[in-house]
Design a protein around this motif. Structure first.
Motif, short mmCIF file in Angstrom:
data_model
loop_
_atom_site.label_atom_id
_atom_site.label_comp_id
_atom_site.label_asym_id
_atom_site.label_seq_id
_atom_site.Cartn_x
_atom_site.Cartn_y
_atom_site.Cartn_z
N GLY A 165 0.84 7.83 -8.88
CA GLY A 165 -0.40 8.18 -9.56
C GLY A 165 -0.80 7.05 -10.50
O GLY A 165 -0.04 6.10 -10.73
N ASP A 166 -2.00 7.15 -11.07
CA ASP A 166 -2.50 6.12 -11.99
C ASP A 166 -1.55 5.91 -13.16
O ASP A 166 -1.26 4.79 -13.55
CB ASP A 166 -3.89 6.49 -12.52
N ALA A 167 -1.07 7.03 -13.74
CA ALA A 167 -0.20 6.92 -14.91
C ALA A 167 1.11 6.22 -14.56
O ALA A 167 1.61 5.40 -15.34
CB ALA A 167 0.09 8.31 -15.46
N MET B 30 0.84 -1.21 0.00
CA MET B 30 0.00 0.00 0.00
C MET B 30 0.87 1.25 0.00
O MET B 30 0.54 2.23 -0.64
CB MET B 30 -0.92 0.01 1.23
N GLU B 31 1.99 1.21 0.72
CA GLU B 31 2.89 2.36 0.79
C GLU B 31 3.44 2.69 -0.60
O GLU B 31 3.55 3.86 -0.98
CB GLU B 31 4.05 2.10 1.76
N THR B 32 3.77 1.66 -1.37
CA THR B 32 4.27 1.87 -2.72
C THR B 32 3.21 2.53 -3.58
O THR B 32 3.50 3.50 -4.30
CB THR B 32 4.66 0.51 -3.37
N LEU B 33 1.98 2.04 -3.49
CA LEU B 33 0.89 2.57 -4.31
C LEU B 33 0.49 3.99 -3.92
O LEU B 33 0.14 4.79 -4.77
CB LEU B 33 -0.33 1.66 -4.23
N MET B 34 0.56 4.30 -2.62
CA MET B 34 0.13 5.62 -2.16
C MET B 34 1.01 6.73 -2.72
O MET B 34 0.55 7.84 -2.91
CB MET B 34 0.14 5.67 -0.62
N GLY B 35 2.25 6.43 -3.02
CA GLY B 35 3.15 7.44 -3.55
C GLY B 35 3.13 7.55 -5.06
O GLY B 35 3.93 8.28 -5.64
N VAL C 49 1.56 3.96 -12.17
CA VAL C 49 1.27 2.53 -11.95
C VAL C 49 1.15 1.82 -13.30
O VAL C 49 1.73 0.76 -13.50
CB VAL C 49 -0.04 2.36 -11.13
N ARG C 50 0.41 2.44 -14.23
CA ARG C 50 0.24 1.84 -15.56
C ARG C 50 1.59 1.69 -16.27
O ARG C 50 1.89 0.67 -16.85
CB ARG C 50 -0.70 2.70 -16.41
N GLU C 51 2.39 2.75 -16.21
CA GLU C 51 3.68 2.76 -16.89
C GLU C 51 4.64 1.72 -16.32
O GLU C 51 5.36 1.06 -17.04
CB GLU C 51 4.29 4.16 -16.74
N ARG C 52 4.63 1.58 -14.99
CA ARG C 52 5.59 0.68 -14.33
C ARG C 52 5.22 -0.79 -14.47
O ARG C 52 6.07 -1.62 -14.76
CB ARG C 52 5.69 1.06 -12.86
N TRP C 53 3.94 -1.13 -14.25
CA TRP C 53 3.56 -2.55 -14.21
C TRP C 53 2.66 -3.00 -15.36
O TRP C 53 2.52 -4.19 -15.60
CB TRP C 53 2.88 -2.88 -12.89
N PHE C 54 2.02 -2.06 -16.04
CA PHE C 54 1.11 -2.42 -17.12
C PHE C 54 1.39 -1.62 -18.38
O PHE C 54 0.50 -0.96 -18.91
CB PHE C 54 -0.35 -2.20 -16.68
N PRO C 55 2.62 -1.66 -18.88
CA PRO C 55 2.94 -0.86 -20.07
C PRO C 55 2.19 -1.37 -21.29
O PRO C 55 1.96 -2.57 -21.44
CB PRO C 55 4.45 -1.04 -20.24
N ALA C 56 1.82 -0.43 -22.15
CA ALA C 56 1.13 -0.80 -23.39
C ALA C 56 2.13 -1.47 -24.32
O ALA C 56 3.24 -0.98 -24.51
CB ALA C 56 0.53 0.43 -24.05
N LYS C 57 1.75 -2.58 -24.88
CA LYS C 57 2.62 -3.30 -25.79
C LYS C 57 2.21 -2.96 -27.22
O LYS C 57 1.11 -3.29 -27.64
CB LYS C 57 2.50 -4.81 -25.59
N PRO C 58 3.11 -2.29 -27.95
CA PRO C 58 2.75 -1.98 -29.34
C PRO C 58 2.67 -3.26 -30.16
O PRO C 58 3.51 -4.14 -30.04
CB PRO C 58 3.88 -1.08 -29.82
#
Length: 186
Positions: free
Chosen positions: A43-45, A36-41, A47-56
C-alpha cells in the motif's frame, strides 16, 4: 510509470509532482531493484515507510529559537496583528544573539504548529443558511463586444455559503445596458 519506461518529465506532469521527486523515486527503483510485483503487494503507507521514511529534523543550534508561546499569546491578544510583524520582532531580537534567523515561511510553519499544539486556532462553526460571505473577486476584467469592438469592464461578485461550501458568482457587464449572469458552482 517509470517501471514502464515513461520519461521523468511525463511522470512529473501526470502525477503533478516535481521532477526532483520523480528522480528520487527513479533512484529508489534502480538502487533497490523494485519491480511491479513488489509494488502491487504494498500500500502507499508501506511504500513510504520502506523507501521514503520521514527524517525528523534536529534542532539546529546555529538558529535563534523564537519564543513561540509568547508570539501565540500576543497574536491571541491582538487578533489583527499580522504574523509578519511577529517575525520582524523575532528577527530584531535575534540580531543581538549573532545567530541565524528562520525565514518567514519557516517561522509561519513553526507558528502554525505551536498554535495547533496549544489549541489556539479559531475554528468557526457555521449553521446552514446562517451566513454568507460576499466579496468582489480581484481586479476588473475586460470584455470586448464582438460587433462593435467596444471594451467594457466586467466585475465578478462571489458569494460563499460556509457550511456547504457552495459558491455563487455573478458577472456584471457594464455597457449600453447592464447585463447580469448568475452561475452556481458546487
Amino acid at each position: 510509470m517509470r517501471l514502464k519506461g515513461v520519461s521523468q518529465d511525463r511522470v512529473a506532469g501526470a502525477a503533478r509532482c516535481s521532477k526532483r521527486d520523480v528522480a528520487r523515486a527513479s533512484r529508489v527503483i534502480r538502487e533497490h531493484g523494485v519491480t511491479m510485483e513488489t509494488l502491487m503487494g504494498m500500500g502507499d503507507a508501506q511504500v513510504r515507510e520502506r523507501w521514503f521514511p520521514a527524517k525528523p529534523r534536529e534542532a539546529d543550534g546555529s538558529y535563534a529559537q523564537p519564543d513561540m508561546d509568547s508570539y501565540v499569546e500576543r497574536k491571541g491578544t491582538y487578533r489583527k496583528l499580522p504574523v509578519k510583524f511577529l517575525w520582524y520582532d523575532y528577527r530584531r531580537k535575534a540580531e543581538t544573539t549573532g545567530l541565524r534567523t528562520y525565514s518567514y515561511q519557516a517561522f509561519c510553519r513553526m507558528f502554525a504548529l505551536r498554535c495547533e499544539q496549544l489549541d489556539a486556532t479559531a475554528r468557526l462553526e457555521h449553521q446552514p443558511g446562517e451566513k454568507a460571505f460576499i466579496d468582489w473577486c480581484g481586479d476588473c476584467a475586460h470584455l470586448t463586444d464582438p460587433v462593435t469592438g467596444r471594451r467594457s469592464k466586467v466585475q465578478v461578485l462571489v458569494t460563499v455559503l460556509p457550511c456547504s461550501g457552495l459558491m455563487l458568482y455573478c458577472f456584471n457587464v457594464c455597457w449600453a445596458g447592464s447585463a447580469v449572469f448568475f452561475r452556481s458552482v458546487g
